[in-house]
Design an enzyme around this catalytic site. Structure first.
Site, PDB file in Angstrom:
ATOM      1  N   HIS A   1      -5.896   8.334  -1.323  1.00 10.91           N
ATOM      2  CA  HIS A   1      -6.273   9.657  -1.816  1.00 10.91           C
ATOM      3  C   HIS A   1      -7.235   9.660  -2.998  1.00 10.91           C
ATOM      4  O   HIS A   1      -7.759  10.711  -3.357  1.00 10.91           O
ATOM      5  CB  HIS A   1      -5.015  10.449  -2.138  1.00 10.91           C
ATOM      6  CG  HIS A   1      -4.150  10.635  -0.924  1.00 10.91           C
ATOM      7  ND1 HIS A   1      -4.573  11.377   0.150  1.00 10.91           N
ATOM      8  CD2 HIS A   1      -2.924  10.155  -0.602  1.00 10.91           C
ATOM      9  CE1 HIS A   1      -3.620  11.356   1.086  1.00 10.91           C
ATOM     10  NE2 HIS A   1      -2.626  10.610   0.666  1.00 10.91           N
TER      11      HIS A   1
ATOM     12  N   CYS B   1       4.373  10.570   3.001  1.00 15.19           N
ATOM     13  CA  CYS B   1       3.385   9.556   2.615  1.00 15.19           C
ATOM     14  C   CYS B   1       4.068   8.218   2.350  1.00 15.19           C
ATOM     15  O   CYS B   1       3.598   7.175   2.788  1.00 15.19           O
ATOM     16  CB  CYS B   1       2.645   9.989   1.350  1.00 15.19           C
ATOM     17  SG  CYS B   1       1.162  10.958   1.681  1.00 15.19           S
TER      18      CYS B   1
END
Lengths: 260, 108, 167
Positions: free
Chosen positions: A180, A221
């Site tokens: 990310h 995640c």
């Protein structure tokens, strides 16, 4: 099918491996998850009527005005009109609470109100009620820029969140940042990696076909890198939520956003 | 219980064709998913019928299969006749109906 | 060997290791994604034949013509569980000449039936928007029944992204 996945898996492995050797800095400014969505998904969010997340806003509004618990109170008893009293709240949460000497998020605060003020039972994390109330409260700040405080007493918690974010974990030995921060905007297999911003949470996720919290997403995640996820509402995720909210500083609150 | 939302324009001109949007909260359980803990199939439970009447007369109906996504969204069109009511009914596999009504004001 | 070279080799090896691990994960993710929509590989046998059979039940041996139907589909469905679609059938929608029904199928779903929409002249326009579940990349097949008994058919492929990270 197996062969296709093998090929795809190899490609991703190569992509991630290659990018891991490259220094960070692919980050091109702070971007909402919205900007990574297809026109169809954006369209679903843009029209309040088409946005299925609005079901949770409606539910939250009903709960806001519903008396519950021994004290005979509703949220509205003390906080009156949420459009006024809750405006801006989402921009400053999670925040440090000197009473508990920890960082709290909106879900925590809602349940604290329920047990302390309303003498009602706390709602389970990810329950329909807690999601609806969180969506409803955050929705009151829609369009306002995220602006959490990471100063003063919040510093150690912010730092703990930052450490979590950069810490490798799981069988894949990957940290949040690998997808990310370092690789946002790139594809991992058919999946376009976003910056993992939380400004639209709780979001209506196409994959879940329902609304879901930031902590549910964190758990997802963590599982994806084959790490044992923490509990929703855990200190670890509270601190991480603070750090990720800070990463998204300035982004408009979009709750309820629509994501893939 | 399922909760429904409908959206129609507040006022329309006679003869105007306007869009009606509807959304209802429902899991639309396909009957093909398995319970992760027990390994048993979760029984099918979907809304299989959607009916819209305009002043009591059917104007648009639809049969749904499990391929309709959860929280079904259904938008369609209606031609403005007389002022009155649009009534919506969603019926699930157990025959349970959710109803919603909307007023239409026709001018001109 | 110089330290710099050593580091490079170590990095390359590391990269390879990550690649392999990642492959394992992606295999898992792919399998999970396929299962998640609610199908097993054996159930995913529905195909063009199943659609043809379903159509035959409705219209017998009649042959639908091409045209009149517009399928408004996303180029790529971001997630197969919620795919926004719109379908329109060109028609004056009068008492004498209107669309009676529109049937939709997805030819590679575990069950190809999607929905049937029934119109009346009071519909004004034969256009619908909804959201559907698609197990994988496949064809959307539409059949329109007109008030004069004529039939029209359209078919269009829609690509479905498998997966999407996280749970």
């Amino acid at each position: 099918m197996g062969k296709r996945h093998l090929g795809a898996g190899l490609a991703v492995g190569a992509l991630l491996a290659a990018s891991l050797a490259v220094p960070a800095g692919a980050d091109d400014g702070i971007r909402s998850g919205y900007s990574y969505m297809t026109p169809e998904t954006k369209g679903m969010q843009d029209d309040d009527f088409q946005n299925p997340g609005m079901i949770w806003v409606d539910d939250g509004e009903k709960l806001w005005n519903t008396v519950d618990g021994k004290a005979g109170k509703a949220c509205a008893t003390c906080h009156k009109d949420a459009a006024t009293s809750m405006k801006g709240v989402a921009t400053v949460y999670p925040k440090y609470d000197p009473k508990i000497k920890k960082v709290k998020n909106i879900e925590w605060q809602v349940n604290n109100c329920r047990t302390e003020r309303m003498q009602a039972k706390p709602w389970k994390y990810e329950s329909g009620q807690l999601l609806a109330m969180t969506v409803y409260i955050r929705h009151q700040s829609r369009g306002m820029p995220m602006n959490v405080s990471v100063d003063g007493d919040a510093i150690p918690f912010f730092q703990a969140g930052e450490k979590f974010y950069n810490q490798r974990r799981g069988l894949l030995d990957m940290a949040c940042k690998h997808c990310h921060a370092d690789n946002a905007g790139k594809n991992a297999r058919a999946n376009l990696l976003s910056q993992g911003q939380t400004n639209g949470f709780p979001v209506y996720r196409l994959k879940w076909q329902k609304a879901g919290s930031t902590h549910r997403r964190f758990r997802g995640c963590n599982k994806q890198v084959r790490a044992t996820p923490y509990k929703a509402g855990s200190d670890e995720y509270m601190n991480l939520e603070l750090y990720v909210a800070w990463r998204g500083r300035g982004l408009p609150v979009e709750t309820p956003a629509v994501r893939n | 219980m399922a909760k429904a939302r409908v959206k129609v324009p507040k006022s329309v001109k006679k003869g105007e064709v306007f869009e009606v949007k509807t959304l209802i909260s429902h899991k639309m359980e396909t009957g093909q998913r398995k319970d992760k803990k027990t390994g048993k199939k979760i029984p099918r439970m979907i809304i299989n019928k959607f009916v819209c009447t305009y002043n009591g007369k059917e104007v648009f109906t639809s049969d749904w299969h499990p391929a309709i996504s959860a929280n079904p969204y259904m938008a369609f069109f209606v031609k403005a006749g007389e002022s009155g009511n649009l009534d919506f009914t969603w019926t699930d596999d157990k025959g349970k109906a959710t109803k919603k009504s909307a007023k239409v004001t026709v001018t001109g | 060997m110089q330290t710099k070279e050593k580091t490079m080799i170590r990095k390359t090896l590391e990269a390879q290791r990550i690649g392999r691990r990642d492959l394992m994960a992606m295999l898992g993710a792919g399998a999970v994604a396929a299962m998640g929509i609610g199908m097993t590989s054996r159930e995913a046998q529905a195909d063009a034949k199943a659609v043809a059979e379903a159509m035959k039940k409705l219209i017998g041996d009649k042959k639908p013509a091409a045209g009149k139907i517009t399928l408004d589909l996303p180029q790529i469905a971001e997630n197969g569980r919620t795919v926004p679609i719109a379908v329109e059938v060109a028609s004056p929608m009068t008492d004498a000449d209107h669309v009676k029904a529109l049937h939709l199928w997805a030819d590679k779903n575990p069950r190809p039936d999607v929905a049937t929409f029934r119109f009346t002249p009071a519909s004004g326009k034969a256009r619908i928007s909804t959201r559907i579940r698609l197990a994988k990349t496949q064809n959307i097949v539409a059949l329109a029944e007109m008030s004069d008994g004529s039939l029209y058919m359209a078919k269009s492929e829609i690509k479905v992204t498998i997966g999407g990270c996280g749970g």
